[in-house]
Design an enzyme around this catalytic site. Structure first.
Site, PDB file in Angstrom:
ATOM      1  N   TYR A  23      45.073 -70.950 -49.182  1.00 38.77           N
ATOM      2  CA  TYR A  23      44.876 -69.499 -49.185  1.00 38.77           C
ATOM      3  C   TYR A  23      43.428 -69.030 -49.284  1.00 38.77           C
ATOM      4  CZ  TYR A  23      44.172 -69.283 -54.231  1.00 38.77           C
ATOM      5  OH  TYR A  23      43.656 -69.430 -55.487  1.00 38.77           O
ATOM      6  N   TYR A  29      53.813 -71.163 -58.841  1.00 41.20           N
ATOM      7  CA  TYR A  29      53.858 -71.870 -60.126  1.00 41.20           C
ATOM      8  C   TYR A  29      55.203 -72.565 -60.337  1.00 41.20           C
ATOM      9  CZ  TYR A  29      50.053 -68.785 -62.010  1.00 41.20           C
ATOM     10  OH  TYR A  29      48.898 -68.115 -62.267  1.00 41.20           O
ATOM     11  N   HIS A  73      47.628 -64.659 -67.493  1.00 40.34           N
ATOM     12  CA  HIS A  73      46.898 -64.429 -66.235  1.00 40.34           C
ATOM     13  C   HIS A  73      46.129 -63.118 -66.356  1.00 40.34           C
ATOM     14  CE1 HIS A  73      45.978 -64.099 -61.956  1.00 40.34           C
ATOM     15  NE2 HIS A  73      46.447 -65.323 -61.793  1.00 40.34           N
ATOM     16  N   GLY A  74      45.058 -62.974 -65.593  1.00 42.47           N
ATOM     17  CA  GLY A  74      44.352 -61.699 -65.495  1.00 42.47           C
ATOM     18  C   GLY A  74      45.272 -60.666 -64.848  1.00 42.47           C
ATOM     19  N   GLN A  81      48.510 -62.759 -54.373  1.00 37.29           N
ATOM     20  CA  GLN A  81      49.056 -63.289 -55.626  1.00 37.29           C
ATOM     21  C   GLN A  81      50.216 -62.463 -56.179  1.00 37.29           C
ATOM     22  OE1 GLN A  81      46.828 -65.657 -58.243  1.00 37.29           O
ATOM     23  NE2 GLN A  81      44.922 -64.685 -57.652  1.00 37.29           N
ATOM     24  N   ASP A  89      32.848 -71.094 -14.627  1.00 35.38           N
ATOM     25  CA  ASP A  89      32.829 -72.165 -15.631  1.00 35.38           C
ATOM     26  C   ASP A  89      32.504 -73.497 -14.948  1.00 35.38           C
ATOM     27  OD1 ASP A  89      33.283 -73.680 -17.918  1.00 35.38           O
ATOM     28  OD2 ASP A  89      35.477 -73.624 -17.722  1.00 35.38           O
TER      29      ASP A  89
END
Ligand code: SPV
Ligand code: MG
Length: 435
Positions: A46, A78, A92-93, A101, A209
């Site tokens: 991620y 988790y 956790h914050g 998240q 090309d």
């Protein structure tokens, strides 16, 4: 400390900051702290892979007096660790209520509810976040050495590497920042690398090309892209030119921080492969081409630069046995990987090549360009054995029709009002270029 309680804290960052300390201290006041440390592979699902590897990060955290155990966590989810450890608390914050998240938070809450655990959220530490630390680190992680090395790192950490055509500074910005957050898998899909296509570099200059756009001009394009982006660059080196020239090309590309050059085993006036046998495609002598690869490898001065041999047997109608035998010859000459090209729509010959080649060479990086067989999912190509998947021309092909349509409509209506709803505002244009 209430000693019989257990606390789980997941940490992904490689740089610890005040915010992490606040969370760990909060956890330690509640009980015995286990850190679920995201593995390098888990982080790469991620965001940018860590600069400091898992083992070093584990040792650093394990040495903290507030931390009792460190266990690996393989993804943003988790679930596995929580079901196994059943901690009394997860700390956790509180800044994970939005973004990718958010899904992890919802999952944590539902698992905690299964056995009566509790989520403790620590208020976000103003002025300190992973994103801010990351922004400060940008100049450091974008050195020539680190950028060059990043492709090998990604090949190690990701199930496959996704590259996108990048033909100028503007498409460099698009490929750098494009992002899709998948809440179902809690993964963030990004382009891992940039493909500097000879077809698109030429087409944006209005040229065919056929190796007409010279190397100095190709280098200018590469520099324009490098200036505004950080992702590893894979250069389409066409045939690589003469051996005597290719050795200089290799050193120039590695000096500026390119990660990989891919050269193809064609000779004479090169034609784009997607013409296939509609155009005359002359294959180089395999030993001659192997000698070019070998000269490039001997000229290389850095450890991480890669030279990949592009096998055009299937494009030129020379068949599968020729492709497999050439691939082996090029590897013996020192090629770091093989690109196998095909313009068949069903993808069957690519599948066969990958299956047969992989049987003999399980670890050699293989590059594919699914332009014609684009019904096959990247994940399925990876399962078949591909390591790098290049979307080789899709930004050019989406930009051109949009530009032609706008040009035509202004002619038809005698003013530009009628295209207003299909184009960006000037305000938006000003916003796409970062300060
Ligand atoms: C290119 O993008 O220039 C390539 C890939 O060489 S292809 O056009 O498919 O040959
Ligand atoms: Mg090309």
């Amino acid at each position: 400390m209430s000693s019989n309680k257990t606390v789980y804290i997941a940490i992904a960052s490689d740089i610890l900051h005040r915010g992490h300390l606040n969370i760990i201290e909060t956890g330690a006041a509640l009980g015995e702290v286990t850190i679920g440390l995201l593995t390098d592979e888990g982080i790469a699902t991620y965001k940018r892979p860590p600069i400091i590897d898992y083992e070093t990060r584990r040792e650093l955290l394990a040495s903290m007096r507030q931390v009792s155990h460190v266990v690996p966590q393989d993804s943003l989810s988790y679930a596995q660790n929580l079901r196994e450890l059943k901690p009394d608390y997860v700390v956790h914050g509180d800044n994970w209520r939005t973004g990718i998240q958010k899904a992890a938070r919802a999952e944590v809450m539902s698992i905690l509810a299964e056995y009566g655990g509790e989520l403790v959220e620590v208020p976000y530490t103003v002025g300190v976040s992973g994103a801010e630390v990351d922004a400060k680190l940008r100049p450091l992680i974008n050195t020539t050495e680190m950028r060059r090395a990043r492709l090998k790192q990604l090949l190690r950490l990701k199930p496959w590497v996704r590259a996108m055509e990048t033909s100028n500074g503007l498409s460099g910005l698009i490929v750098e920042h494009a992002k899709y957050e998948d809440p179902a898998t809690m993964a963030v899909h990004e382009y891992d690398a940039m493909w500097v296509s000879s077809l698109c570099d030429s087409a944006f200059k209005g040229k065919p090309d056929i190796e007409l756009v010279d190397f100095s001009s190709r280098m200018q394009t590469i520099n324009d892209i490098m200036e505004v982006s950080t992702k590893p660059i894979i250069v389409d080196g066409d045939t690589g030119g003469r051996i005597e020239h290719f050795v200089y090309t290799v050193r120039t590309l590695e000096r500026v921080g390119v990660s990989m050059v891919i050269i193809e085993d064609k000779t004479g006036l090169k034609q784009n492969s997607l013409f296939g046998t509609d155009a005359v495609q002359v294959l180089d002598d395999p030993d001659q081409f192997a000698a070019k690869i070998n000269a490039g490898k001997r000229a290389q001065t850095t450890r991480d630069f890669m030279i990949v041999a592009r096998c055009e047997s299937l494009i030129a109608g020379a068949g599968m046995e020729d492709a497999l035998s050439r691939a082996k010859t090029y590897l013996s000459a020192g090629a770091d990987g093989i690109m196998i090209h095909s313009r068949e729509k069903d993808g069957e010959e690519i599948k066969e090549f990958l299956g047969r080649f992989r049987a003999g060479f399980p670890d050699v990086p293989i590059v594919v360009v699914p332009t014609s067989y684009n019904h096959i999912l990247e994940a399925d190509l990876a399962k078949m054995g591909a390591n790098i998947i290049i979307h080789a021309n899709h930004l050019l092909r989406s930009a051109y029709p949009a530009m032609v349509d706008t040009a035509d409509k202004i002619l038809r209506y005698g003013r530009s009002l009628e295209v207003d709803d299909q184009i960006m505002s000037i305000k938006e244009v000003l916003k796409i270029i970062p300060e």
